[in-house]
Structures are given as structure tokens and as C-alpha cells.
Write a protein that holds these residues in place. Structure first.
Motif, PDB file in Angstrom:
ATOM      1  N   ILE A   1     -38.133 -15.632 -35.719  1.00  0.00           N
ATOM      2  CA  ILE A   1     -38.741 -16.529 -34.735  1.00  0.00           C
ATOM      3  C   ILE A   1     -37.761 -17.611 -34.308  1.00  0.00           C
ATOM      4  N   VAL A   2     -36.969 -18.106 -35.248  1.00  0.00           N
ATOM      5  CA  VAL A   2     -35.934 -19.085 -34.898  1.00  0.00           C
ATOM      6  C   VAL A   2     -34.930 -18.466 -33.931  1.00  0.00           C
ATOM      7  N   GLY A   3     -34.571 -17.207 -34.178  1.00  0.00           N
ATOM      8  CA  GLY A   3     -33.666 -16.509 -33.265  1.00  0.00           C
ATOM      9  C   GLY A   3     -34.257 -16.370 -31.878  1.00  0.00           C
ATOM     10  N   TYR A   4     -35.549 -16.024 -31.814  1.00  0.00           N
ATOM     11  CA  TYR A   4     -36.219 -15.929 -30.517  1.00  0.00           C
ATOM     12  C   TYR A   4     -36.215 -17.277 -29.800  1.00  0.00           C
ATOM     13  N   GLN A   5     -36.513 -18.333 -30.549  1.00  0.00           N
ATOM     14  CA  GLN A   5     -36.589 -19.662 -29.946  1.00  0.00           C
ATOM     15  C   GLN A   5     -35.226 -20.117 -29.429  1.00  0.00           C
ATOM     16  N   MET A   6     -34.172 -19.764 -30.132  1.00  0.00           N
ATOM     17  CA  MET A   6     -32.826 -20.108 -29.670  1.00  0.00           C
ATOM     18  C   MET A   6     -32.515 -19.429 -28.338  1.00  0.00           C
ATOM     19  N   LEU A   7     -32.959 -18.188 -28.187  1.00  0.00           N
ATOM     20  CA  LEU A   7     -32.747 -17.481 -26.924  1.00  0.00           C
ATOM     21  C   LEU A   7     -33.563 -18.113 -25.798  1.00  0.00           C
ATOM     22  N   VAL A   8     -34.786 -18.517 -26.116  1.00  0.00           N
ATOM     23  CA  VAL A   8     -35.614 -19.206 -25.122  1.00  0.00           C
ATOM     24  C   VAL A   8     -34.914 -20.472 -24.641  1.00  0.00           C
TER      25      VAL A   8
ATOM     26  N   ALA B   1     -41.354 -12.981 -28.057  1.00  0.00           N
ATOM     27  CA  ALA B   1     -40.518 -12.070 -27.271  1.00  0.00           C
ATOM     28  C   ALA B   1     -40.869 -12.154 -25.789  1.00  0.00           C
ATOM     29  N   GLU B   2     -42.157 -12.270 -25.486  1.00  0.00           N
ATOM     30  CA  GLU B   2     -42.587 -12.412 -24.093  1.00  0.00           C
ATOM     31  C   GLU B   2     -42.092 -13.726 -23.496  1.00  0.00           C
ATOM     32  N   THR B   3     -41.985 -14.752 -24.326  1.00  0.00           N
ATOM     33  CA  THR B   3     -41.494 -16.046 -23.845  1.00  0.00           C
ATOM     34  C   THR B   3     -40.049 -15.940 -23.379  1.00  0.00           C
ATOM     35  N   ILE B   4     -39.252 -15.139 -24.078  1.00  0.00           N
ATOM     36  CA  ILE B   4     -37.859 -14.927 -23.666  1.00  0.00           C
ATOM     37  C   ILE B   4     -37.810 -14.293 -22.276  1.00  0.00           C
ATOM     38  N   THR B   5     -38.600 -13.244 -22.085  1.00  0.00           N
ATOM     39  CA  THR B   5     -38.652 -12.574 -20.782  1.00  0.00           C
ATOM     40  C   THR B   5     -39.139 -13.527 -19.696  1.00  0.00           C
TER      41      THR B   5
END
Length: 231
Positions: free
Chosen positions: A45-52, A155-159
Motif C-alpha cells: 500500500i505504501v508503494g501504491y501511495q508513492m505512485l499516486v 490500484a484504481e487511485t493510481i489509474t
């Protein structure tokens, strides 16, 4: 999870000290596995948030450049490079998590299927142990689905953040730009529009449809198991 349930039930209904020791051992081992799973989820989740945040920073930079009129072909190429770098980071993150997340989705399907099968075929009022087992297994299955829902949402937040960049690019007024800058901006737009960034693990893509796919598989396997039992 099964050792954990067995351990809890042994403590509640066990009659001797040896059973109690085994129960504590089972609970300890399972708790350790659960802790590792929790840490891995936090890391993902931290990885996802960093991408966001990465996509948000790119979008903010584009907004500053356009508002100050600091736009040129070279500047737009830098935008495109930054977008591509963020997309590459997303791909690398997904590749590093692929085997674990595929196994996690498989576990979700198996655990929910088994829970529904046990619920339909083993009445909870047969014995207090069965009732406790139903509750614990149901909670565990729900937790797996909740974890999947959280990861899917991230993951949807990144998109979504990347799509906001695309929308901002569309809204940029290029009427006074030279043709080369306009073409470069179109290339940046097409990069996102033609292949949006997604957290994909090969067979599974974490988007709004993943939960539906999981439940479809659960229903399919449950029907097959029920038919096999009836034969």
C-alpha cells in the motif's frame, strides 16, 4: 488459519496441559504468519501511495508550467519522460509483487469457497465448536476480501491520478503553439489514453472488476464441489 482455529478451540475445550501447549504453539505460528501478511500489505500500500503521489506531482508541475506560460517542445518532452518514468515504476512494482498477489487472490477464492461450503453443509448448531469455527472462518474470509478491496481501491487511485493528467492535457489551449509543441503534447496525451496505467499481475488486474471475478470463481467452484459431494 486452520491451526489458529484449532488452537483456539483446543484452549476452550481442551482437557489437559499437553493440548494447551499445542494450542498455544498453533496460535503463535499462525499469528506470526498473519503479522508477515500485514507487513507485506503495508509495504504494498505504501508503494501504491508513492505512485499516486508521483502522478500528483507530475500533474502539479504541468499546471505550474502552463499557468506561467513556461511551455515549449523541450518542456513537454520532460513531461512525457516523467510520465513514462512513473509508468515504469508502476510496472516494476507490479512485477515485484506478481507471484505473491496472484497467490493472495487464489487464497481469497479458496477461503471464501470453503467458508460457504462449510456454512451450507455443516449446521452451526451441531456443536459449540462448529459454531465457533463458523464465526472464525467467516471473519477470516471477510478479512481476505477486505484486503483485496483495499488493494483494488489503491490500484484504481493510481489509474485515476494518471487520467487526471490526461484530462488536464486535453484542456490546455494550444492555439498559439507551434506545430512541433502541439504534436509533442499529443504524444504525451496518447501515451496515457491508449494504454492507461494499471496494477496488473498478468492474469489479474486490480480494478473494479476483480471482486466480481473472484465471486464468479467462488460460485463456479462451489457448484462443482456441491455436485461432487452429492454424487
Amino acid at each position: 488459519m486452520i491451526p489458529f482455529v484449532s488452537g483456539v478451540l483446543s484452549i476452550i475445550y481442551g482437557a489437559n496441559f499437553a493440548d494447551f501447549q499445542d494450542a498455544v504453539f498453533f496460535i503463535t505460528i499462525t499469528s506470526r504468519v498473519a503479522l508477515v501478511e500485514f507487513i507485506e500489505d503495508v509495504k504494498n500500500i505504501v508503494g501504491y501511495q508513492m505512485l499516486v503521489e508521483r502522478f500528483r506531482q507530475i500533474r502539479h508541475g504541468i499546471a505550474i508550467d502552463t499557468s506561467h506560460g513556461n511551455v515549449s517542445e523541450g518542456r513537454i518532452k520532460k513531461w512525457t519522460t516523467l510520465i513514462q518514468m512513473a509508468r515504469d515504476q508502476t510496472r516494476i512494482l507490479a512485477e515485484s509483487q506478481k507471484s505473491r498477489e496472484l497467490f493472495f487472490v487464489l487464497r481469497c477464492i479458496v477461503f471464501v469457497t470453503l467458508f460457504l461450503f462449510i456454512l451450507l453443509n455443516l449446521p452451526y448448531n451441531v456443536h459449540p465448536v462448529v459454531f465457533v469455527f463458523h464465526i472464525v472462518w467467516g471473519i477470516f474470509s471477510f478479512m481476505q476480501l477486505a484486503r483485496l478491496l483495499l488493494k483494488t481501491w489503491m490500484a484504481e487511485t493510481i489509474t485515476s491520478e494518471e487520467s487526471k493528467i490526461e484530462k488536464d492535457i486535453i484542456c490546455i489551449d494550444t492555439s498559439r503553439w507551434d506545430s512541433s509543441s502541439s504534436l509533442q503534447l499529443k504524444a504525451a496525451h496518447d501515451l496515457i489514453a491508449q494504454n492507461p496505467t494499471q496494477i496488473s499481475y498478468g492474469y489479474v488486474t486490480f480494478n473494479k472488476g476483480v471482486l466480481k471475478s473472484v465471486f464468479n470463481q467462488v460460485v463456479t467452484y462451489l457448484i462443482v464441489i456441491m455436485q461432487l459431494v452429492e454424487k
